[in-house]
Design an enzyme around this catalytic site. Structure first.
Site, PDB file in Angstrom:
ATOM      1  CG  ASP B 404      -6.254   2.707  -0.435  1.00  0.00           C
ATOM      2  OD1 ASP B 404      -7.437   3.051  -0.622  1.00  0.00           O
ATOM      3  OD2 ASP B 404      -5.360   3.462  -0.003  1.00  0.00           O
ATOM      4  CD  GLU B 433      -8.649   3.785  -4.467  1.00  0.00           C
ATOM      5  OE1 GLU B 433      -9.335   4.800  -4.261  1.00  0.00           O
ATOM      6  OE2 GLU B 433      -7.459   3.685  -4.110  1.00  0.00           O
TER       7      GLU B 433
END
Lengths: 681, 681
Positions: B404, B433
């Site tokens: 993330d 990401e």
């Protein structure tokens, strides 16, 4: 902007070694990435080229993780200096940054890029946003004060005092918050914080890039090639150098800067070539100057027919008085009669029968030429000797050399020799005479040749010229390869000149002299000599390589006047003295080519339009980017034809031109730019 | 072809240091230039990426001065091995050479290029030319014999004997010259001379380039993203992992390879967000899984509502039985309730008042999230801890991680951590990401992320898709950045999906699954969930990030069947399992996009045509390069629609198509290529 040097870290933070050290290396804390630095040739393996007064515009990708504000600077210095100078870089968007520095001296330079997280500027922007959003910033002001105090401890006593004052003001909770915010955003505070920014975790680019700085003649010059022996008053023999000196005022009057002489050394007799490259010479045939070496000596001797070394020295001096520099030909090969052949037979290759191998390109044989064996067991002494040849002529006042066929000698020989010579003789300029495959020509430029012959002779259509000169001037090639555009050479008489008559010569001359900051013509061009040895050949009939060729330079139909005029325009207009700003413009007629050059400061703009069709009048519309140059909209722009002294007034970008080769082949237009424009790249 | 390793010289000949040594360095005798090697990322600073079975096609400029014939080879080996393998390079023209080697094992590889002057081949070609010109070659044959004898001395006993025989035959002046020439040009002699070529003056490229080799899943895979807590039979609470396991057969039946779970850790309570990101949650609101950490633990704990670590292990095992790999989310940030906050307050930044700084993007505040301070004085223990988090989950059978917001943490942290983890766990795969600026996304790929999220979601028109995917697959980006195309994420519901109805979902699905060897959908996509929180927003209404969201996956209008069908096609067709061969083809209707992919050996070709207009029937002509593929001229080519099982017969490159979104949005066509074609790049 100058600053103190900081201790240079031996390795940069971008080295993969930092990643794999068993303990976590503190260099891992350098969060900024510096990459894609330009200009950079082959990862820094080679230097870019500049002359004093030119700029180096440096760009780099500089970015970090997160959302901080960054700082970036170009570091630059003269090679050998310890102290770096700095020029702050400006963000261009998309994480690209740019700054420029100027080359001040004829010394090699070096440069690199450093980027860092600008803590104060990051804090300042966050503060502004929070203030704008009406948020309480008491904590931020305290944080800022802390940043300032830390920075003050690194500053000079005076700055320390000023900064400490700011810190106190920010921390003064007795004062209204909005006053403290105004203080926090103060311009002087910002400047002081920038001056003393914490760059201990800055990332320096992994490479230190080099700038090879040569004198201006490496970038700009008009060359004239002449066989001195042809300036003879007695066609039964070649001219002496003293006799050839009579032509110096003529060459100088045309405005040339460099007078380039084919080899002036004794010429071999064994397998000497006769007129028109005949295998059987007549008794009086002088032979090709490139068949170097005879009983009278080799590469450091003067052909007796031309005179003595003292005569040569006098010739060089005489040329200098006419503002002409002599360029000599360096052709590293030997005739069978060269002293090296007997003194150093080990410097040549031998056949199985013990004879020395002559040059061959099967089925062709060149029995009059022995190439050197650059890989001979005795290579070190051969290489040193050849370098000494160049140094010998430097000792006689020559610092410009046109190097014959450098691509048939090892690249590393040139890289070594040129580097060693330039170290002691920074004035030395070398022109690479290589007409070969593109990557080889580029390599020669990379390894240290100052200038390069080009494919110009074979680029004749608008499409060919546009594509080729865009490549040479608008890609990274321009940072290491300086074109020198010859209209013709003793070996190359292009069919365009053979069939195009005087207009073809005019057109090619204007193209060479305005497309190239450096260009040259070979003697006879101004007389429109255009007869090939046979149809389809690019060789001259009665080539001057093999015979004495007296000329009447006073002919009324000579191009000398045009040449003098264009060379004067070149001298007066900085726009024509570099190639980086060359820009081609649209025309609606493929026989009309249109391009411009601008001086680096944008104050001088020259627009050239040439009719490439030497046989027919051509007319059409050409696009001059007057609006893009900031000249329109506004009153009509004055364009001044420097050849005809006519003036036109252009009110739009598209304008009509008509060029009849019977009258003129080109416009060379000065665009009235009014005030100086900002720098152009 | 294999060969013995040669002693690797510590430095290569291209180092400038060779030029400036006071004595002439023998490396100066290396005449060949090797440069512009590709693929090469940032001068060799980063590795290219491959999976076992893939090829590395290496190109380089290889040339020398003069007119010799050169040899060139790619040297390659598994990292750590001493012995190099070799694959001879073939000249492509313009001094460019190429060869390919295959990655055999899941081990990192390295490669470089070597070039040399091939003396025998040069001699052989000169001999041929002279023979053709009828010249006497007695001397050349002797010279050849000498070359052979010298080479024989380096050969094995058997080869030595054979070569000596050849040498004797060449030197046998008693034999007729033409017989000796035939012997000299003999193919076996050529092969032996090549095998034992003198490469003592070969030039090896300055860099040894690296190949990061990962398992195949790093290159190809279909991902399904699911919040396990939503698979609940009781909407008053989230599902346990055991309950969520009920959905495994469903996900597997659609043909997915990877089941990606958002963070499964305890969720913070302080500043917990309510439904639709409300600042004031209701008592039962489960909170965002990305607000990691509570009294029950942090990044190595399992949210009690989901179960225990043993439950998790069982879930991973169950998934494996359905051929599904679990991918976990790595979100390095903490909720205010994370154990780190009390145990390691020094790992966070603090405000002037001593409180920990929460995440901000002024004027926005994220009080439920504390970022880590990667530059804390105690950074080494923080970095080690975070690396240990990943290793903890590897210990529980997970080797795929979706990371993330990696771009808000230092690049060098990732480079260090990923490199260290891969060294011990070569199966580990990391998906970046990052939806941020292009150079930052590329940097993350370079420093070691296996795959990258892309801008795919925001590329919806034919022009956008063509430009972007050409950049991703046809520039050097393809050698280090592997796209993973998500149709949607919990944060991104593009307006194309909001307004396009079912046809929009079908079109975007087919695009993702055929443009990308790796792609993914986030749960609910198959049910065409398309309601944003408000007009103009890309956020979902009732976002699953903040609430339990049970779904009826058995709905008749689900896209599950189409998804299963396309995933089956992907599995059956190697063409769809890599991105390098992606090629866009012309259409005469901008709503129709047409592209193809081919397997590396050319035997499998898939042509995809998608109607990008979800509202209207679109028809037009599309260009399939059947002639360029060698299929035409000839009998009509069979194209087989793998979705509808229809077959068409195309007799030319341009063919008519008609796609009505009410009926179908795409053709996925297998092109009957007949026999295997030669390798395609």
């Amino acid at each position: 902007m100058k600053r103190q040097s900081r201790p240079a870290s031996a390795s940069t933070s971008d080295a993969p070694s930092a990643i794999t050290t068993p303990l976590l290396d503190p260099r891992l804390l350098r969060r900024v990435v510096v990459e894609a630095v330009a200009p950079e040739i082959d990862g820094g393996r080679f230097a870019i080229k500049r002359t004093p007064g030119e700029q180096v515009i440096v760009e780099a990708d500089v970015y970090a993780d997160g959302h901080h504000t960054l700082g970036a600077t170009v570091l630059w210095r003269r090679r050998g200096d310890e102290q770096w100078h700095e020029t702050a870089m400006t963000p261009l968007g998309n994480d690209r940054w740019r700054a420029a520095f100027a080359i001040g001296e004829r010394r090699d330079y070096e440069y690199t890029v450093e980027g860092w997280i600008d803590r104060f500027e990051s804090w300042r922007q966050e503060l502004s946003k929070k203030v704008a959003a009406g948020q309480d910033v008491g904590s931020e002001l305290q944080e800022g004060a802390h940043l300032i105090v830390t920075t003050a401890s690194r500053a000079s006593a005076a700055d320390n005092k000023t900064l400490s004052g700011y810190a106190a003001a920010l921390e003064n909770t007795g004062a209204p918050a909005d006053e403290r915010v105004v203080t926090a955003l103060d311009a002087l505070l910002r400047e002081l914080m920038s001056r003393h920014a914490d760059r201990s975790s800055a990332t320096r680019y992994a490479q230190t890039l080099r700038v090879m700085v040569e004198r201006e003649r490496a970038r700009v010059g008009a060359w004239y090639e002449m066989f001195p022996r042809s300036a003879t008053p007695d066609s039964s023999r070649g001219a002496t150098l003293d006799e050839a000196a009579v032509l110096l005022p003529y060459v100088a009057s045309m405005g040339f800067d460099v007078l380039y002489l084919p080899p002036i050394h004794p010429i071999g007799r064994t397998f000497r070539k006769g007129r028109n490259n005949a295998l059987t010479p007549d008794a009086g045939d002088p032979g090709s100057p490139w068949a170097i070496g005879g009983p009278e000596g080799g590469h450091t001797a003067v052909e007796p027919g031309l005179g003595t070394i003292e005569d040569f020295d006098r010739f060089v001096d005489a040329a200098r008085r006419h503002d002409l520099e002599i360029a000599l030909d360096i052709a590293f090969q030997a005739s069978p009669d060269h002293p090296y052949v007997t003194e150093h037979p080990e410097w040549f290759r031998h056949r199985a029968d013990g004879t020395i191998k002559y040059a061959e390109n099967p089925p062709k044989k060149y029995q009059d030429i022995y190439p050197f064996d650059f890989e001979t067991d005795d290579w070190r002494s051969l290489w040193q000797e050849l370098k000494a040849v160049i140094e010998f002529w430097i000792g006689h006042g020559v610092t410009i050399f046109r190097v014959d066929n450098p691509h048939t000698k090892p690249f590393r020989f040139w890289e070594w020799a040129l580097s060693a010579i330039r170290a002691r003789h920074p004035d030395a300029i070398f022109l690479s005479e290589a007409f070969t495959r593109p990557k080889i020509m580029r390599r020669l430029a990379k390894i240290g040749f100052s200038q390069s012959y080009t494919y110009f002779t074979w680029r004749n259509t608008k499409a060919e010229l546009t594509e080729y000169f865009t490549e040479l001037t608008q890609t990274d090639v321009r940072d290491y390869m300086r074109p020198n555009l010859f209209t013709n050479t003793p070996d190359i008489l292009h069919e365009y000149l053979q069939h195009g008559g005087r207009a073809a010569f005019e057109a090619r001359f204007v193209l060479a002299a305005t497309l190239g900051a450096s260009y040259g013509i070979y003697s006879g061009f101004e007389l429109c000599e255009n007869v090939p040895i046979r149809p389809g050949s690019e060789e001259y009939l009665d080539s001057e390589k093999y015979q004495i060729k007296p000329r009447d330079f006073t002919r009324a139909d000579s191009l000398a006047e045009l040449i003098a005029q264009v060379n004067a325009i070149r001298s007066a207009h900085p726009a024509l003295q570099a190639d980086r700003t060359l820009d081609f413009h649209e025309t609606d007629n493929d026989q009309l080519i249109c391009y411009s050059k601008r001086s680096p400061d944008g104050s001088d703009t020259i627009l050239v339009i040439v009719n490439l069709d030497p046989h027919h009048m051509q007319h059409g519309w050409v696009h001059a980017p007057l609006a893009a140059w900031g000249l329109l909209p506004g009153p009509a722009v004055e364009v001044h034809d420097l050849l005809s002294d006519e003036r036109y007034y252009w009110a739009g970008d598209w304008n009509y031109v008509r060029l009849d080769p019977q009258a003129r082949v080109a416009h060379v237009l000065q665009i009235a730019t009014g005030v100086e424009s900002p720098n152009v790249k």
